[in-house]
Design a protein around this motif. Structure first.
Motif, PDB file in Angstrom:
ATOM      1  N   VAL A 125      13.446 -26.921 -12.457  1.00 17.51           N
ATOM      2  CA  VAL A 125      13.645 -25.790 -11.553  1.00 17.51           C
ATOM      3  C   VAL A 125      14.538 -24.746 -12.203  1.00 17.51           C
ATOM      4  O   VAL A 125      14.296 -23.533 -12.101  1.00 17.51           O
ATOM      5  N   GLY A 126      15.558 -25.213 -12.872  1.00 20.61           N
ATOM      6  CA  GLY A 126      16.453 -24.277 -13.554  1.00 20.61           C
ATOM      7  C   GLY A 126      15.711 -23.432 -14.570  1.00 20.61           C
ATOM      8  O   GLY A 126      15.840 -22.205 -14.609  1.00 20.61           O
ATOM      9  N   LEU A 127      14.911 -24.104 -15.368  1.00 16.32           N
ATOM     10  CA  LEU A 127      14.148 -23.379 -16.379  1.00 16.32           C
ATOM     11  C   LEU A 127      13.177 -22.399 -15.723  1.00 16.32           C
ATOM     12  O   LEU A 127      13.020 -21.255 -16.172  1.00 16.32           O
ATOM     13  N   SER A 128      12.544 -22.845 -14.645  1.00 13.58           N
ATOM     14  CA  SER A 128      11.614 -21.973 -13.939  1.00 13.58           C
ATOM     15  C   SER A 128      12.305 -20.750 -13.383  1.00 13.58           C
ATOM     16  O   SER A 128      11.775 -19.640 -13.423  1.00 13.58           O
ATOM     17  N   LEU A 129      13.515 -20.941 -12.849  1.00 15.55           N
ATOM     18  CA  LEU A 129      14.240 -19.780 -12.316  1.00 15.55           C
ATOM     19  C   LEU A 129      14.633 -18.835 -13.435  1.00 15.55           C
ATOM     20  O   LEU A 129      14.487 -17.618 -13.323  1.00 15.55           O
ATOM     21  N   LEU A 130      15.099 -19.418 -14.524  1.00 14.69           N
ATOM     22  CA  LEU A 130      15.511 -18.611 -15.670  1.00 14.69           C
ATOM     23  C   LEU A 130      14.392 -17.723 -16.166  1.00 14.69           C
ATOM     24  O   LEU A 130      14.558 -16.547 -16.440  1.00 14.69           O
ATOM     25  N   ALA A 131      13.238 -18.317 -16.307  1.00 14.55           N
ATOM     26  CA  ALA A 131      12.089 -17.556 -16.786  1.00 14.55           C
ATOM     27  C   ALA A 131      11.422 -16.799 -15.662  1.00 14.55           C
ATOM     28  O   ALA A 131      10.846 -15.732 -15.873  1.00 14.55           O
ATOM     29  N   GLY A 132      11.524 -17.343 -14.455  1.00 13.07           N
ATOM     30  CA  GLY A 132      10.765 -16.769 -13.347  1.00 13.07           C
ATOM     31  C   GLY A 132      11.381 -15.525 -12.743  1.00 13.07           C
ATOM     32  O   GLY A 132      10.666 -14.618 -12.328  1.00 13.07           O
ATOM     33  N   ILE A 133      12.707 -15.481 -12.685  1.00 14.54           N
ATOM     34  CA  ILE A 133      13.325 -14.318 -12.045  1.00 14.54           C
ATOM     35  C   ILE A 133      12.985 -13.019 -12.777  1.00 14.54           C
ATOM     36  O   ILE A 133      12.505 -12.065 -12.161  1.00 14.54           O
ATOM     37  N   PRO A 134      13.192 -12.963 -14.085  1.00 11.03           N
ATOM     38  CA  PRO A 134      12.789 -11.716 -14.761  1.00 11.03           C
ATOM     39  C   PRO A 134      11.309 -11.434 -14.614  1.00 11.03           C
ATOM     40  O   PRO A 134      10.905 -10.285 -14.375  1.00 11.03           O
ATOM     41  N   ALA A 135      10.508 -12.476 -14.707  1.00 14.61           N
ATOM     42  CA  ALA A 135       9.065 -12.265 -14.621  1.00 14.61           C
ATOM     43  C   ALA A 135       8.674 -11.728 -13.258  1.00 14.61           C
ATOM     44  O   ALA A 135       7.886 -10.775 -13.152  1.00 14.61           O
ATOM     45  N   SER A 136       9.234 -12.312 -12.201  1.00 17.70           N
ATOM     46  CA  SER A 136       8.889 -11.848 -10.856  1.00 17.70           C
ATOM     47  C   SER A 136       9.372 -10.418 -10.644  1.00 17.70           C
ATOM     48  O   SER A 136       8.703  -9.618  -9.987  1.00 17.70           O
ATOM     49  N   TYR A 137      10.530 -10.119 -11.175  1.00 20.11           N
ATOM     50  CA  TYR A 137      11.056  -8.766 -11.024  1.00 20.11           C
ATOM     51  C   TYR A 137      10.115  -7.766 -11.676  1.00 20.11           C
ATOM     52  O   TYR A 137       9.800  -6.711 -11.112  1.00 20.11           O
ATOM     53  N   ALA A 138       9.679  -8.113 -12.879  1.00 20.68           N
ATOM     54  CA  ALA A 138       8.751  -7.219 -13.567  1.00 20.68           C
ATOM     55  C   ALA A 138       7.473  -7.043 -12.764  1.00 20.68           C
ATOM     56  O   ALA A 138       6.969  -5.928 -12.593  1.00 20.68           O
ATOM     57  N   LEU A 139       6.961  -8.120 -12.205  1.00 20.73           N
ATOM     58  CA  LEU A 139       5.708  -8.026 -11.468  1.00 20.73           C
ATOM     59  C   LEU A 139       5.896  -7.309 -10.143  1.00 20.73           C
ATOM     60  O   LEU A 139       4.960  -6.740  -9.594  1.00 20.73           O
ATOM     61  N   ALA A 140       7.133  -7.356  -9.623  1.00 25.76           N
ATOM     62  CA  ALA A 140       7.339  -6.745  -8.311  1.00 25.76           C
ATOM     63  C   ALA A 140       7.589  -5.243  -8.428  1.00 25.76           C
ATOM     64  O   ALA A 140       7.197  -4.487  -7.555  1.00 25.76           O
ATOM     65  N   ARG A 141       8.239  -4.842  -9.483  1.00 25.22           N
ATOM     66  CA  ARG A 141       8.747  -3.483  -9.518  1.00 25.22           C
ATOM     67  C   ARG A 141       8.063  -2.545 -10.491  1.00 25.22           C
ATOM     68  O   ARG A 141       8.099  -1.348 -10.339  1.00 25.22           O
ATOM     69  N   TYR A 142       7.506  -3.117 -11.525  1.00 27.20           N
ATOM     70  CA  TYR A 142       6.992  -2.249 -12.568  1.00 27.20           C
ATOM     71  C   TYR A 142       5.484  -2.158 -12.518  1.00 27.20           C
ATOM     72  O   TYR A 142       4.803  -3.042 -12.050  1.00 27.20           O
ATOM     73  N   ASN A 143       5.034  -1.064 -13.034  1.00 28.24           N
ATOM     74  CA  ASN A 143       3.596  -0.847 -13.162  1.00 28.24           C
ATOM     75  C   ASN A 143       3.253  -0.865 -14.624  1.00 28.24           C
ATOM     76  O   ASN A 143       3.779  -0.073 -15.386  1.00 28.24           O
ATOM     77  N   PHE A 144       2.404  -1.732 -15.006  1.00 31.37           N
ATOM     78  CA  PHE A 144       2.038  -1.732 -16.419  1.00 31.37           C
ATOM     79  C   PHE A 144       0.650  -2.317 -16.570  1.00 31.37           C
ATOM     80  O   PHE A 144       0.116  -2.966 -15.663  1.00 31.37           O
ATOM     81  N   ARG A 145       0.125  -2.091 -17.681  1.00 30.01           N
ATOM     82  CA  ARG A 145      -1.229  -2.585 -17.935  1.00 30.01           C
ATOM     83  C   ARG A 145      -1.272  -4.102 -17.827  1.00 30.01           C
ATOM     84  O   ARG A 145      -0.350  -4.777 -18.208  1.00 30.01           O
ATOM     85  N   PHE A 146      -2.349  -4.594 -17.356  1.00 29.25           N
ATOM     86  CA  PHE A 146      -2.593  -6.026 -17.251  1.00 29.25           C
ATOM     87  C   PHE A 146      -1.680  -6.698 -16.241  1.00 29.25           C
ATOM     88  O   PHE A 146      -1.574  -7.915 -16.234  1.00 29.25           O
ATOM     89  N   LYS A 147      -0.993  -5.880 -15.417  1.00 29.47           N
ATOM     90  CA  LYS A 147      -0.038  -6.500 -14.522  1.00 29.47           C
ATOM     91  C   LYS A 147      -0.686  -7.561 -13.651  1.00 29.47           C
ATOM     92  O   LYS A 147      -0.252  -8.707 -13.597  1.00 29.47           O
ATOM     93  N   GLU A 148      -1.740  -7.154 -12.965  1.00 29.24           N
ATOM     94  CA  GLU A 148      -2.335  -8.118 -12.036  1.00 29.24           C
ATOM     95  C   GLU A 148      -2.969  -9.277 -12.777  1.00 29.24           C
ATOM     96  O   GLU A 148      -3.010 -10.399 -12.289  1.00 29.24           O
ATOM     97  N   HIS A 149      -3.461  -8.978 -13.985  1.00 26.70           N
ATOM     98  CA  HIS A 149      -4.066 -10.064 -14.746  1.00 26.70           C
ATOM     99  C   HIS A 149      -3.020 -11.090 -15.144  1.00 26.70           C
ATOM    100  O   HIS A 149      -3.236 -12.292 -15.080  1.00 26.70           O
ATOM    101  N   LEU A 150      -1.864 -10.586 -15.567  1.00 29.49           N
ATOM    102  CA  LEU A 150      -0.802 -11.519 -15.958  1.00 29.49           C
ATOM    103  C   LEU A 150      -0.309 -12.309 -14.749  1.00 29.49           C
ATOM    104  O   LEU A 150      -0.027 -13.497 -14.846  1.00 29.49           O
ATOM    105  N   ALA A 151      -0.194 -11.590 -13.629  1.00 32.24           N
ATOM    106  CA  ALA A 151       0.250 -12.295 -12.426  1.00 32.24           C
ATOM    107  C   ALA A 151      -0.722 -13.413 -12.086  1.00 32.24           C
ATOM    108  O   ALA A 151      -0.322 -14.527 -11.752  1.00 32.24           O
ATOM    109  N   PHE A 152      -1.980 -13.097 -12.194  1.00 29.58           N
ATOM    110  CA  PHE A 152      -2.985 -14.095 -11.881  1.00 29.58           C
ATOM    111  C   PHE A 152      -2.940 -15.234 -12.896  1.00 29.58           C
ATOM    112  O   PHE A 152      -3.150 -16.402 -12.554  1.00 29.58           O
ATOM    113  N   LEU A 153      -2.654 -14.880 -14.135  1.00 29.46           N
ATOM    114  CA  LEU A 153      -2.556 -15.905 -15.170  1.00 29.46           C
ATOM    115  C   LEU A 153      -1.475 -16.914 -14.816  1.00 29.46           C
ATOM    116  O   LEU A 153      -1.649 -18.118 -14.946  1.00 29.46           O
ATOM    117  N   PHE A 154      -0.346 -16.385 -14.352  1.00 34.67           N
ATOM    118  CA  PHE A 154       0.732 -17.289 -13.938  1.00 34.67           C
ATOM    119  C   PHE A 154       0.240 -18.249 -12.873  1.00 34.67           C
ATOM    120  O   PHE A 154       0.522 -19.439 -12.908  1.00 34.67           O
TER     121      PHE A 154
END
Lengths: 292, 471, 300
Positions: free
Chosen positions: A99-128
């Motif tokens: 869980v710790g590792l998931s939070l460490l990696a997940g918080i930045p990732a979720s923030y990026a997916l929540a706030r930023y607009n970038f290419r492949f965003k939805e694809h990467l989200a779906f990949l996760f």
């Protein structure tokens, strides 16, 4: 969100309240009864476990719990006992680590997916998300082979990495949803005040999404704690968690229900503690109004 | 002034005191020394492989339970370090196969046995034990006494690698540590009370079940019912073999399935009808322990299954029917003989083992007369695989008490005709699973016995063709 | 607050990728085993017969389609997931609303709601199996007999087996849905509710036009995870009915497991697993589409 629709008491209201209370009671009963039964089973002697009709009143015994921790060397089932505490410890290490590792990696990732607009965003989200699609057997044998070859078999780090399949997609998507609930204005205000993205993340987003984080943390922890199939194949005796340990009470000529029940209940304790601790964050409620 | 007599007196007192102090210590030392001393009798050098390491994978079983507290003794004897892993049977099977197929060598000494060998030997995953047994540097035959094992059990663990035949010939792949055969456990008290006849044919058995249900108000019998091969392996298969007078096998020499034999169809009809009529409502998901617990709780009249479940039936702490159980041979076929199946767990060795001699030492130690005696007497490992253990007064006392002596008598009678009921083939699980599903289809009347068994027949034939064993 | 924002400034263009990097790294490592598994599905890989190993293209899938058990398990998988998720989401919403409101006993409810999640599914299933025993020692039938309901053959009859699985599954996973929805309810903004109060809206209308739409992302999220898990449900079935009786609870995951770990036929096992994977993929893709639309509409 609180109840804000005050009405003067009427019979209809009392009826509604009674109905709701009944619903709550039924829900609690339905949820708690199996635990109650497991608890009873853990206090029963073998004869009482198989009794027909089932016994609700009986002479309790602590021997099942005793067997878990003290162990009996002669006559009965010595194997699982000395290891039980170790399995327990393993569960804690692996689940917290995962869980710790998931939070460490997940918080930045979720923030990026929540706030930023970038290419492949939805694809990467779906990949996760997609890593949670596969039935465990898709990964099991290949992972087993891979782990054996890379020496990750029967190690904490190997298991923590394998558990990311369970917790990371979940963490990312949950946090993404909660992050998106936070109003943009709050962030903009902070940015105008000179906060960098890191500042925004740590000083605004994280505190505001505490209920969401709490829910994610505890659910993620529970998923990891309860994993069975991955550790069965990828762990060895030194690293088995309690889930694999608990089934050791199924022997060739008998099933030790009492001890299995006791082991299961003991295994629940860390999750209980964690949930009580996390409760207040869930209950606190978001004081959005306070920010305005 | 010291007279001689006084001196003698002092010496005597001092001597007695000294002995009194040393005695307990002497006992402990003697005890441990006695433990190792027994093994030192063997004319081999136990410490040849000092310093090596072994990992052992075993399934959860009273026998393996009995080994665990003794492992320090083995380590002291040989200087070999042992790491072990214990899992319930199903999980053990999965992990073991994964390890064997990758030849990782994590499991060196393994729990194998007749049927499992058929899956492990063809791919070359096991090591034959004959060379170890014959090597005078590694084994003392006079001390180990291979001839002390029941001949049928040793035969069951020998196999020449030929499918659809060949058990009893060829190399010895594993050493048996327990055996089980299948008998009929029944409620003697109910049968006597309601004047029900102990069945000698399967038609009588169905009638007895009916009567138990009517007169005693509990299920006439219980049997395994989950849709996988353990359901077939015990009472049902023994019934099929008895009903076909021991001459039928599920595969012929060319690996063609033989389910559609009319006697098999007839027997399956009797079996499923009996269960539907007088068996438990949830037969279809009863495992071996469901059946055992139901019977031990006094909820059924008969349980045609493993003989050694008697250890549970006769334990007042675990069973409500202790002392009320009768043991009889399973009903016979038309020719009057019962052919029960046989099963044995045995210790074998993985080919991927890096230190094979050290592993052999473990096997030899773990299957020595005294270790097996300890397993049976102290840890309830039944039924013993060595004659000496079976005939030991302590064993006789316990097992002889079951059913008032009926158990031992029945089992000894049973072992005269009991044999491994399956034909050597590597797809026994799949074959059995398919067969069990056919039973389900018959039980729930989705297909007639002919149709169900025909379908199973075709499916099994397809499997063997696919893996290249059948043309 | 939606996904529409001003285009990122240049110097921050790489930032999202950087943030995603650790997570992606962890998961990319999993791609290798995944592709290995997919590769196995195209081979005749039997653990016990290494000499038979060869590439067979889509033979396994062909055999799969001809297997009568495939149709049965496919129908059961889809049917079960649909019913289970619908039931659990609706109930979960109700429970979340209960937990969120000011009623008597909600403290107790909150404390107990998490408990089922704390049990590993294997143990949950075993305990329910004992409780659901149709023989005299089953506590469930015993309790039912008090209210005059006849003994139910929970796990042993073709009619009730699937229902029993549903009950066990719901018991274990309802808290999951409730908690996500509760978290969602707790994070909803006040403004719409204040506005509704000012406007004098009825309770039901508030729920229907404010709560529900705002909650949609969370509902879809919870539903998505539940669908993924319901399609792949395994531990509960394995510990209770093992796919029976008479295939009444046979699903694709059970078939895949059976092929791979009981019959050691890895190729077929992986083929079944891939089909199941495809199913989950399709369901999630559709649901994620809903999520996106729902998330966009929750701009405040």
């Amino acid at each position: 969100m609180r109840e804000r629709f005050a009405v003067s008491p009427t019979p209809m209201l009392w009826f509604r309240r009674a109905l709701l209370a009944l619903a709550v009671a039924a829900l609690v009963a339905w949820t708690v009864f199996p635990f109650f039964w497991i608890l009873l089973t853990s206090l029963k002697q073998p004869l009482d476990v198989i009794a027909a009709p089932p016994k609700i009143v009986f002479t309790p015994t602590a021997e099942n719990y005793g067997a878990l921790f003290i162990g009996q060397q002669r006559g009965l089932y010595a194997s699982a006992r000395p290891d039980f505490l170790r399995f327990f410890f393993n569960s804690i290490v692996i689940s917290c680590g995962a869980v710790g590792l998931s939070l460490l990696a997940g918080i930045p990732a979720s923030y990026a997916l929540a706030r930023y607009n970038f290419r492949f965003k939805e694809h990467l989200a779906f990949l996760f998300l997609s890593f949670r699609f596969a039935p465990f057997i898709t990964f099991l044998i290949p992972l087993y082979i891979l782990f054996q070859q890379t020496g990750l078999y029967n190690t904490y780090s190997g298991l923590i990495l394998a558990y990311q399949l369970i917790s990371l997609p979940f963490t990312v998507w949950m946090l993404r949803s909660f992050f998106m609930e936070i109003p943009l204005e709050v962030e903009e205000a902070a940015k105008i005040d000179g906060c960098s993205w890191w500042g925004v993340l740590t000083r605004i987003i994280l505190p505001l999404s505490l209920p969401g984080m709490a829910v994610t943390l505890i659910l993620g922890f529970m998923f990891c704690w309860n994993a069975f199939n991955y550790p069965l194949m990828l762990a060895g005796r030194q690293t088995f968690p309690v889930t694999v340990g608990a089934i050791q009470f199924i022997s060739y000529e008998q099933v030790l229900w009492g001890q299995m029940a006791a082991a299961s209940l003991v295994a629940v304790v860390p999750q209980l503690i964690l949930s009580l601790f996390v409760q207040k964050y869930i209950v606190r409620g978001l004081t959005m109004g306070a920010i305005r | 002034m010291m007279t001689r007599s006084r001196l003698l007196l002092w010496v005597g007192v001092f001597g007695v005191a000294a002995l009194a102090c040393l005695a307990p210590m002497g006992e402990a030392v003697a005890g441990e020394a006695a433990g190792l001393a027994y093994f030192q009798q063997a004319k081999i050098n136990w410490r040849q492989f000092e310093g090596q390491k072994l990992t052992i994978g075993l399934n959860k079983h009273p026998y393996t339970e009995s080994l665990l507290p003794l492992i320090p003794e083995f380590e002291a004897l040989t200087g070999i370090k042992v790491e072990y892993l214990i899992l319930p049977e199903n999980e053990y099977g999965a992990k073991l196969t994964a390890d064997l197929s990758q030849q990782r060598g994590e499991f060196t000494v393994i729990m194998a046995g007749a049927m499992r060998n058929w899956g492990y030997v063809p791919p070359g995953w096991m090591v034959p034990l004959d060379d170890f047994l014959k090597n005078p540097k590694l084994t003392d035959p006079a001390w180990f006494k291979l001839e002390d094992f029941f001949p049928s059990l040793i035969a069951a663990n020998k196999w020449n690698g030929k499918f659809a035949g060949g058990t009893g010939e060829g190399p010895l792949w594993s050493i048996p540590v327990m055996s089980e055969s299948y008998i009929l456990a029944y409620r003697k008290d109910l049968f006597e009370q309601h004047k029900i006849k102990v069945p000698r044919t399967y038609e009588e058995m169905a009638e007895a079940a009916r009567q138990v249900k009517q007169k005693a108000g509990i299920d006439g019998l219980v049997a395994r019912g989950t849709a996988n091969f353990p359901t077939i392996a015990t009472g049902y298969l023994s019934g099929v073999k008895s009903y076909t007078d021991g001459k039928w096998a599920e595969l012929d020499g060319k690996m063609n399935a033989q389910f559609t034999d009319p006697r098999v169809i007839r027997f399956s009809q009797i079996w499923t009808d009996m269960l539907r009529e007088s068996g438990p409502a949830n037969w279809a998901n009863m495992t071996w322990y469901d059946g055992m617990e139901t019977f031990a709780a006094g909820q059924a009249g008969m349980y045609p299954d493993c003989d050694f479940f008697a250890a549970t039936y006769e334990d007042p702490k675990k069973s409500k029917i202790a002392g009320k159980v009768g043991y009889a041979l399973l009903p016979a076929g038309p020719a009057g003989t019962t052919y029960s199946g046989l099963f044995t767990w045995a210790l074998g060795m993985s080919k991927a083992t890096k230190n094979k001699e050290a592993a052999w030492y473990f096997i030899q130690w773990a299957t020595s007369p005294r270790t097996l005696l300890n397993a049976t007497v102290e840890y309830k490992n039944y039924n013993p695989s060595r004659l000496s253990v079976m005939n030991d007064p302590r064993t006789q006392k316990v097992m002889g008490g079951w059913g008032g002596g009926e158990y031992l008598k029945t089992v000894q009678e049973n072992l005269k005709t009991a044999r491994i009921a399956w034909v050597p083939n590597p797809e026994r699980p799949r074959l059995g699973d398919t067969w069990a599903r056919a039973l389900h289809e018959m039980y729930f009347k989705r297909l007639t016995p002919e149709q169900a068994l025909q379908r199973a027949n075709d499916e099994v034939n397809k499997v063997f063709t696919e893996i290249g064993l059948r043309k | 607050m939606g996904t529409q924002r001003a285009p990122a400034r240049r110097r921050e263009a790489w930032l999202p990728y950087l943030l995603l990097a650790p997570g992606l790294l962890l998961l990319v490592g999993m791609l290798y085993p995944f592709f290995l598994g997919a590769y196995y599905s195209l081979t005749s890989y039997f653990l016990q017969y290494p000499h038979l190993f060869r590439f067979v293209w889509f033979d396994n899938y062909g055999k799969l389609l001809q297997d009568p058990l495939f149709g049965i398990s496919l129908r059961f998988t889809i049917g079960y997931a649909t019913v289970a998720v619908a039931l659990q989401v609706i109930l979960g919403l109700g429970v979340a609303l209960l937990l969120n409101s000011r009623i008597a006993g909600r403290g107790v409810l909150r404390a107990t709601m998490l408990m089922p999640l704390m049990m590993p599914p294997v143990i949950t299933a075993l305990m329910w199996k004992i409780m659901m025993a149709a023989t005299g020692s089953g506590i469930l039938n015993y309790l039912l007999s008090w209210i005059g309901v006849g003994p139910v053959n929970w796990l042993g009859s073709v009619d009730f087996a699937a229902l029993s699985i549903l009950i066990i599954d719901t018991w274990g996973n309802l808290p999951f849905v409730s908690l996500i929805l509760l978290g969602g309810l707790q994070s909803l903004p006040y403004e719409p509710y204040e506005a509704a109060l000012v406007d004098g809206a009825s309770r039901w209308n508030v729920f229907r036009y404010i709560t529900l739409p705002l909650l949609k992302p969370f509902i879809v999220l919870a539903a998505t995870f539940r669908v993924m898990d319901a399609l792949r449900i395994f531990d509960v079935i394995y510990a209770t009915t093992v796919g029976g009786p008479a295939d009444a609870t046979m699903n694709l995951h059970m078939r895949a497991f059976w092929q791979a770990f009981q019959w050691y036929s890895m190729g077929m096992g992986m083929a079944y697993a891939m089909v199941l994977l495809l199913l989950v993929f399709i369901a999630s893709y559709v649901l994620m589409g809903y999520w996106k639309r729902a998330a966009e509409h929750t701009t405040v």
